[in-house]
Motif scaffolding. Structure first.
Motif, PDB file in Angstrom:
ATOM      1  N   PHE A  59       0.625  -0.953  -0.045  1.00  0.00           N
ATOM      2  CA  PHE A  59      -0.527  -0.070   0.424  1.00  0.00           C
ATOM      3  C   PHE A  59       0.765   1.294  -0.076  1.00  0.00           C
ATOM      4  CE2 PHE A  59       0.455   1.712   3.954  1.00  0.00           C
ATOM      5  CZ  PHE A  59       1.086   0.635   5.167  1.00  0.00           C
ATOM      6  N   LYS A  60       1.594   1.084   0.501  1.00  0.00           N
ATOM      7  CA  LYS A  60       2.838   2.501   0.196  1.00  0.00           C
ATOM      8  C   LYS A  60       2.569   3.212  -0.745  1.00  0.00           C
ATOM      9  CE  LYS A  60       4.156   1.665   4.389  1.00  0.00           C
ATOM     10  NZ  LYS A  60       4.177   1.900   5.972  1.00  0.00           N
ATOM     11  N   ALA A  82      13.643   6.163   7.194  1.00  0.00           N
ATOM     12  CA  ALA A  82      13.284   4.616   7.267  1.00  0.00           C
ATOM     13  C   ALA A  82      12.558   3.863   7.529  1.00  0.00           C
ATOM     14  CB  ALA A  82      13.255   5.761   9.371  1.00  0.00           C
ATOM     15  N   SER A  83      12.770   2.354   7.148  1.00  0.00           N
ATOM     16  CA  SER A  83      11.430   1.782   6.619  1.00  0.00           C
ATOM     17  C   SER A  83      11.571   0.046   7.243  1.00  0.00           C
ATOM     18  CB  SER A  83      11.431   1.739   5.014  1.00  0.00           C
ATOM     19  OG  SER A  83      10.621   0.320   4.684  1.00  0.00           O
ATOM     20  N   THR A  84      10.759  -0.147   7.547  1.00  0.00           N
ATOM     21  CA  THR A  84      10.923  -1.789   8.064  1.00  0.00           C
ATOM     22  C   THR A  84      10.315  -2.703   7.204  1.00  0.00           C
ATOM     23  OG1 THR A  84       8.625  -2.159   8.199  1.00  0.00           O
ATOM     24  CG2 THR A  84       9.374  -1.388  10.221  1.00  0.00           C
ATOM     25  N   GLY A  85      10.845  -2.040   5.559  1.00  0.00           N
ATOM     26  CA  GLY A  85      11.362  -2.684   4.642  1.00  0.00           C
ATOM     27  C   GLY A  85      10.171  -1.625   3.304  1.00  0.00           C
ATOM     28  N   THR A  87       8.014   1.042   3.032  1.00  0.00           N
ATOM     29  CA  THR A  87       8.547   1.411   2.076  1.00  0.00           C
ATOM     30  C   THR A  87       9.738   2.378   1.478  1.00  0.00           C
ATOM     31  OG1 THR A  87       7.403   3.017   4.703  1.00  0.00           O
ATOM     32  CG2 THR A  87       8.829   4.075   3.123  1.00  0.00           C
ATOM     33  N   VAL A 185      -1.649  -1.968  12.363  1.00  0.00           N
ATOM     34  CA  VAL A 185      -0.725  -0.910  12.723  1.00  0.00           C
ATOM     35  C   VAL A 185       0.349  -0.817  13.141  1.00  0.00           C
ATOM     36  CG1 VAL A 185      -1.464   1.159  14.091  1.00  0.00           C
ATOM     37  CG2 VAL A 185      -3.569   0.323  13.190  1.00  0.00           C
ATOM     38  N   ALA A 234       7.297  -6.086   9.272  1.00  0.00           N
ATOM     39  CA  ALA A 234       6.662  -4.797   9.157  1.00  0.00           C
ATOM     40  C   ALA A 234       5.772  -4.084  10.234  1.00  0.00           C
ATOM     41  CB  ALA A 234       5.455  -4.775   7.785  1.00  0.00           C
ATOM     42  N   ILE A 237       7.061  -1.703  15.304  1.00  0.00           N
ATOM     43  CA  ILE A 237       7.313  -0.005  15.913  1.00  0.00           C
ATOM     44  C   ILE A 237       6.970  -0.242  17.256  1.00  0.00           C
ATOM     45  CG2 ILE A 237       7.058   2.255  14.786  1.00  0.00           C
ATOM     46  CD1 ILE A 237       6.780   1.558  11.796  1.00  0.00           C
ATOM     47  N   SER A 283      -0.161  -7.867   7.274  1.00  0.00           N
ATOM     48  CA  SER A 283      -0.981  -7.859   5.905  1.00  0.00           C
ATOM     49  C   SER A 283      -2.111  -9.079   7.031  1.00  0.00           C
ATOM     50  CB  SER A 283      -0.381  -7.738   4.935  1.00  0.00           C
ATOM     51  OG  SER A 283       0.216  -6.924   4.306  1.00  0.00           O
ATOM     52  N   GLY A 312       0.743  -5.701   2.036  1.00  0.00           N
ATOM     53  CA  GLY A 312       1.774  -6.217   1.465  1.00  0.00           C
ATOM     54  C   GLY A 312       1.271  -7.428   0.836  1.00  0.00           C
TER      55      GLY A 312
HETATM   56  C1  AN7 Z   1       3.055  -4.476   5.416  1.00  0.00           C
HETATM   57  O1  AN7 Z   1       7.861  -0.044   5.544  1.00  0.00           O
HETATM   58  O2  AN7 Z   1       5.973   1.440   8.432  1.00  0.00           O
HETATM   59  O3  AN7 Z   1       0.561   2.312  10.541  1.00  0.00           O
HETATM   60  O4  AN7 Z   1       8.619   1.311   7.017  1.00  0.00           O
HETATM   61  O5  AN7 Z   1       4.804  -2.486   5.507  1.00  0.00           O
HETATM   62  O6  AN7 Z   1       1.078   2.802   8.199  1.00  0.00           O
HETATM   63  O7  AN7 Z   1       2.634   1.876   9.609  1.00  0.00           O
HETATM   64  C2  AN7 Z   1       5.334  -0.681   7.116  1.00  0.00           C
HETATM   65  C3  AN7 Z   1       4.263  -0.633   7.772  1.00  0.00           C
HETATM   66  C4  AN7 Z   1       1.513  -2.270   7.995  1.00  0.00           C
HETATM   67  C5  AN7 Z   1       1.461  -0.757   8.958  1.00  0.00           C
HETATM   68  N1  AN7 Z   1       1.197  -3.408   6.565  1.00  0.00           N
HETATM   69  O8  AN7 Z   1       1.133   0.500   8.435  1.00  0.00           O
HETATM   70  C6  AN7 Z   1       7.796   0.403   6.827  1.00  0.00           C
HETATM   71  C7  AN7 Z   1       6.456   0.489   7.505  1.00  0.00           C
HETATM   72  C8  AN7 Z   1       2.832  -3.574   6.025  1.00  0.00           C
HETATM   73  C9  AN7 Z   1       3.456  -2.414   6.039  1.00  0.00           C
HETATM   74  C10 AN7 Z   1       2.343  -1.487   7.963  1.00  0.00           C
HETATM   75  C11 AN7 Z   1       3.477  -1.364   7.734  1.00  0.00           C
HETATM   76  P1  AN7 Z   1       1.644   1.927   9.208  1.00  0.00           P
END
Ligand code: AN7
Length: 344
Positions: A59-60, A82-85, A87, A185, A234, A237, A283, A312
């Motif tokens: 969705f990014k 910064a990213s968990t992947g 983004t 989230v 993902a 956080i 996801s 994702g």
């Molecule tokens: C698959 O890529 O934060 O609550 O740095 O990859 O808007 O952060 C990804 C988040 C849900 C959460 N599902 O969305 C990143 C990152 C997937 C994600 C989220 C992410 P947000």
């Protein structure tokens, strides 16, 4: 009309400056997939909004088309996140498309293979931080305050603008907002965007069920998590940048933010795959949360229209599957061996 991407389709609903120069990979327009078996089981009408079918697999891309278009339009030469992947992969792709430099900071060793490979393939400069996503985010915030590098994390308001389009698409397809919207989230940009989108579009408001992983659930615990841990990397956080907005959205919608275990997440991932939709672990959190709420009877499903956002694609994180299953059996290349194995 030929589809030309989200800014083209919904630009008049997005608060983007005049200097915005559209950079698009024809993102969005993702399917709302009916799930007849799950619907029957929960006695509701359940759809998956499959965001894994965006150009970079998450969705990014919705927020990245708008954020990069704005940044490039005002002359930015370098973008950073910064990213968990996910983004990272998305920023890398849109920066490549725009012909600008992308730098991505990721937590060391905690990014799924498909995301890291994507970021590298699209030509980003990938830097691993000896720390968490939250540490990486603090660094990119600091550097973008002190240099002309443009920040494309969801702190950037133009990310939120683009991500509102998912709510618009759901309303356009269903004719109105669903009764419930369930989604994972992490840094809380997406739930913030959906809520803003539904409010703006005026086709009704869903109740929001935002779902965190139990090992990374600051919004459920009411405090930051210093060492977040979950297989759903993902959403690993501990200090969500838009946490307050997520809590406000859940409350305003008469919904909630809940937490699910890694086991519940993996079980939900399996259930989705059994109905033909393979998503990455994070996801599946939305469905995991919905199933948990249903089990304790808090979720009044009967007759309701429910959209579960799958953010994702499963291909982002192949190791989760490969590590937990036995390798396929090996037989000689003979008909007898094949028949002997499968029976008939
Ligand atoms: C698959 O890529 O934060 O609550 O740095 O990859 O808007 O952060 C990804 C988040 C849900 C959460 N599902 O969305 C990143 C990152 C997937 C994600 C989220 C992410 P947000």
């Amino acid at each position: 009309m030929t589809y030309q991407g989200l800014i083209q389709r919904y630009g008049h609903f997005l608060d983007l400056p005049a200097h915005t120069k559209t950079i698009s990979l024809l993102e969005g327009n993702t399917p709302l997939i009916p799930m007849p078996r799950l619907s029957a089981e929960l006695d509701c009408e359940l759809f998956i909004k499959f965001e894994g079918l965006n150009p970079t697999g998450s969705f990014k891309d919705r927020g990245m088309t708008s954020a990069i278009s704005e940044a490039v339009g005002r002359g930015a030469q370098t973008v950073i996140c910064a990213s968990t992947g996910n983004t990272a992969a998305s920023a890398a792709a849109y920066a490549a498309r725009a012909g600008v430099r992308a730098i991505v900071l990721i937590p060391e060793g905690k990014v799924a293979a498909g995301k890291l490979a994507g970021a590298i393939a699209y030509g980003a400069e990938v830097i691993q931080i000896q720390g968490s996503f939250d540490d990486a985010l603090a660094l990119v915030v600091e550097i973008t305050q002190k240099t002309p590098i443009a920040l494309v994390n969801s702190i950037n308001p133009f990310r939120i603008e683009g991500q509102k389009t998912a709510a618009f698409e759901i309303c356009d397809e269903l004719g109105s907002a669903p009764d419930w919207l369930c989604l994972p989230v992490g840094n809380a940009g997406n739930i913030t965007s959906y809520w803003a989108g539904f409010k703006q579009y005026q086709k009704g408001l869903p109740q929001l069920l935002g779902v965190q992983a139990a090992g990374a659930a600051p919004l459920v615990l009411g405090q930051a998590v210093e060492k977040p841990e979950t297989i759903a990397t993902a959403i690993r956080i501990g200090r969500p940048a838009r946490g307050e907005q997520a809590l406000a959205a859940a409350q305003e919608s008469n919904g909630k933010i809940s937490a699910v275990s890694d086991e519940q997440i993996l079980a939900a991932q399996k259930i989705l795959a059994e109905e033909g939709v393979w998503v990455e672990p994070a996801s599946a959190a939305g469905l995991a949360g919905l199933l948990a709420e249903s089990a304790v009877g808090k979720f009044e499903a009967r007759g309701r229209r429910v959209v579960v956002v799958c953010t994702g694609h499963g291909m982002k994180d192949p190791a989760i599957i490969a590590d937990s299953f036995a390798a396929p059996r090996i037989i000689p290349a003979s008909y007898a061996a094949l028949l002997g194995l499968i029976g008939a």
